[in-house]
Scaffold this motif. Structure first.
Motif: not given
Ligand SMILES: Nc1ncnc2c1ncn2[C@@H]1O[C@H](COP(=O)(O)OP(=O)(O)O)[C@@H](O)[C@H]1O
Ligand SMILES: [Mg+2]
Lengths: 287, 345
Positions: B98-99, B101-104, B146-147, B150
């Motif tokens: 997720f992280g 993906k958000m950061r492209k 997950r943490a 990123t």
């Protein structure tokens, strides 16, 4: 027989199984009486051969025919009514969703004064007698020229069925833990991404369930439709009423009942699948 | 990667002050723990660093940059929540992705980093599961993966172990510390468990009622508490009120104690404190810092024996070795070495 006799457990266990078995049996029996029996009877009545009548002592009709179906579809407005009902219900569902969304979000995710009062208020259309609402609403609808119009039916049905959407959607929003939302933001999700990747997928089961309830409520709504819609518009329930009231014909009523019941039951089964989706609780339950 | 600074940070909830002027400097790569009882403002402080809420006054700086008005999704912090806060509708792999993906991040690099993270927390084989199908310990690992995946500037932990059982807690504690050192990531860690704080931290910040009580390395904090609150919260402490009687002497209702030479006392009321393990049965003939105590309880604790003592109505605790043969009701002399007695506020 002998196998069963051998399998009988000792008395102290048997008593507990006995009670449990009794309760399970009772629920199954009630369920049968509730749904299966009426459905079965309706199917039987709808298949009665008019030339070979079904009278009380016989458990099943002596012979079957589709004559009742032919008759109802030829000589009633059921065809048009089905179209009206199945156009009305989706429109009402979509409108309910659009109207419910902001309120459901507010109730589910924001804190404000009077929230509990609002929650109760939403229930009013469900708990008040439908006939009473229909009577008073109809005055308003006539005053605004909405009676005998499709728009009027849409608005009326929306008003009556929206509470389900609103409640279920609000609960779905409420069930999202604040931590999950914070986690998404923490990992880089802006407002739009939060809506798209977290909020929408997480309320989707609630939305599906709410839609099914709204859809069914609209499909089965009679009172208001009867007062503000007929004779211009017929829906499946108002056609059914024709056969129940003025000239009661059980065989024809059975046909219409089936037309009304089958989609509702099918939809409810779909909703059941979504209601069972346990991921809202599951992620946080393993503590 | 950057350091973290809090400058006189204040946060109210209505009329209640949850965080009351917190000042803190965390060096690059350091692991600092906020330790304090429930409700002392730890989570609130952490949430302000993450950006979920703004301070009412004061500044939060990452390196030299003031972050007060930067929304959470632009801060490049990564938080491990007490509840894990996994996304229930996503698989393990999707949660970790997720992280990124958000950061492209490009897909190929995403795959590589997710794979690395999954190996780091030993979750191979579980990529396609949903959080609901994992044990608590496994969920915890997903939250951790997950943490870290990123590559955050600042890693935040809010009581990450409190939902694990005791054995697992110790194991994961070590793993988190090892990982943090290897990554060299600046970390703010919150717990109410003093053992956890002492074991995992470069420095510990003891908080009480929204304020910082004392900051220090684990051992310094344990050995040299400045206040009775710190002495008591970090392990057990015998705390006795008395009056300074000269530079290194304190008179108390249970006797006179000479205290370490490192601090001059002057006069007036003071409190002294020492650890139960620093109190021993006095050798015959010893004279300094002797307490005559009645044994009220003898509790075998495995590697030591805990004594509950009564001295003139004041209850004290002592830890002695398991060879202790005294019984309840015995009257015994105990000695407290003066270099182990702390004068506390
Ligand atoms: N949203 C809130 N509204 C009102 N009071 C809150 C809120 N969040 C926390 N508090 C109060 O602020 C104090 C500090 O809370 P918190 O930072 O969660 O403490 P800790 O994490 O140290 O247990 C507590 O007394 C708590 O009751
Ligand atoms: Mg907390």
């Amino acid at each position: 027989m002998t196998d069963m006799a051998l399998a009988i457990p000792p008395p102290h266990i048997r008593r507990r199984i006995g009670l449990k078995g009794f309760l399970v049996g009772l629920s199954v029996a009630l369920l049968l009486v509730w749904t299966a029996v009426p459905l079965f009877m309706a199917v039987m009545w709808s298949l009665v051969n008019p030339d070979d009548p079904w009278s009380p002592p016989a458990v099943l009709p002596p012979s079957f025919s589709l004559a009742q179906w032919e008759y109802v579809f030829t000589f009633s407005e059921i065809g048009k009514a089905i179209v009206t009902s199945f156009v009305l219900a989706p429109v009402v569902t979509i409108l309910s969703f659009i109207l419910s969304l902001p309120t459901a979000y507010a109730i589910g995710r924001l804190s404000f004064r009077g929230k509990e009062a609002l929650r109760l208020l939403i229930l009013l259309p469900i708990v008040l007698p439908a006939m009473v609402i229909a009577m008073f609403l109809s005055r308003t609808f006539y005053a605004f020229g909405l009676a005998q119009t499709f728009l009027g039916l849409v608005l009326g049905h929306t008003l009556l069925s929206m509470p389900y959407m609103l409640r279920i959607l609000a609960t779905a929003f409420e069930a999202i833990p604040q931590d999950v939302i914070d986690a998404a933001r923490n990992l880089g999700a802006g407002r739009l991404e939060l809506v798209r990747h977290i909020l929408v997928p997480m309320v989707l089961p609630g939305l599906m369930a709410g839609s099914v309830f709204t859809f069914i409520t609209s499909l089965e709504e009679f009172n208001l439709t009867f007062v503000i819609g007929t004779p211009t518009f017929q829906t499946i329930p108002t056609v059914l009423f024709d056969y129940l009231g003025y000239h009661f014909v059980r065989t024809n009523a059975a046909v219409v009942s089936i037309v009304l019941m089958v989609p509702s039951i099918a939809l409810l089964l779909i909703a059941e699948r979504y209601l069972k989706t346990e991921y809202l609780s599951s992620a946080f339950g393993k503590l | 990667m950057s350091g973290l600074r809090l400058r006189n940070v204040v946060r109210h909830y209505g009329g209640f002050t949850a965080v009351d002027g917190v000042d803190l400097d965390i060096a690059k790569g350091e692991l600092v723990t906020l330790l304090g009882p429930s409700g002392c403002g730890k989570t609130t402080t952490l949430r302000m660093v993450a950006g979920f809420m703004a301070p009412d006054s004061g500044d939060i700086l990452f390196g030299e940059r003031r972050m007060n008005d930067v929304p959470p999704h632009r801060r490049n912090t990564a938080m491990v929540f007490q509840s894990y806060a996994l996304f229930p509708h996503m698989t393990v792999a999707e949660n970790i992705a997720f992280g990124l993906k958000m950061r492209k991040i490009p897909a190929a690099e995403q795959m590589r980093r997710i794979g690395e993270a999954i190996d780091t927390v030993s979750l191979r084989g579980l990529e396609a599961r949903r959080p609901g199908q994992l044990s608590g310990g496994q969920q915890q690992r997903v939250a951790l993966a997950r943490a870290i995946v990123t590559q955050p500037d600042i890693l935040l932990f809010d009581e990450p172990l409190s939902n694990l059982d005791a054995k697992l807690r110790e194991k994961v504690r070590l793993e988190i510390r090892e990982l943090q050192k290897r990554l060299g990531v600046t970390t703010l860690y919150v717990t109410h468990d003093q053992v956890e704080a002492l074991a995992i931290s470069d420095r510990v910040v003891v908080m009480n009622k929204g304020r910082i009580e004392q900051v220090g390395a684990p051992e310094a904090l344990y050995r040299q508490p400045l206040t009775s609150f710190v002495a008591d919260f970090l392990g057990a402490a015998n705390i006795v009120s008395g009056t300074a009687a000269g530079d290194h002497l304190v008179t108390t209702p249970i006797g006179r104690f000479s205290v370490g030479p490192e601090r001059k006392l002057g006069s007036g009321p003071v409190k002294i404190s020492w650890r139960p393990e620093d109190m021993r049965v006095a050798a015959p003939g010893a004279e300094a810092n002797i307490v005559g105590a009645r044994v009220r309880g003898v509790v075998f604790c495995g590697s030591f024996t805990e004594l509950v003592l009564d001295v003139a109505g004041q209850q004290l605790r002592a830890q002695v070795d398991t060879g202790f043969r005294g019984r309840e009701g015995d009257l015994l002399d105990f000695a407290v070495p003066s270099d182990r007695i702390r004068v506390v506020a």
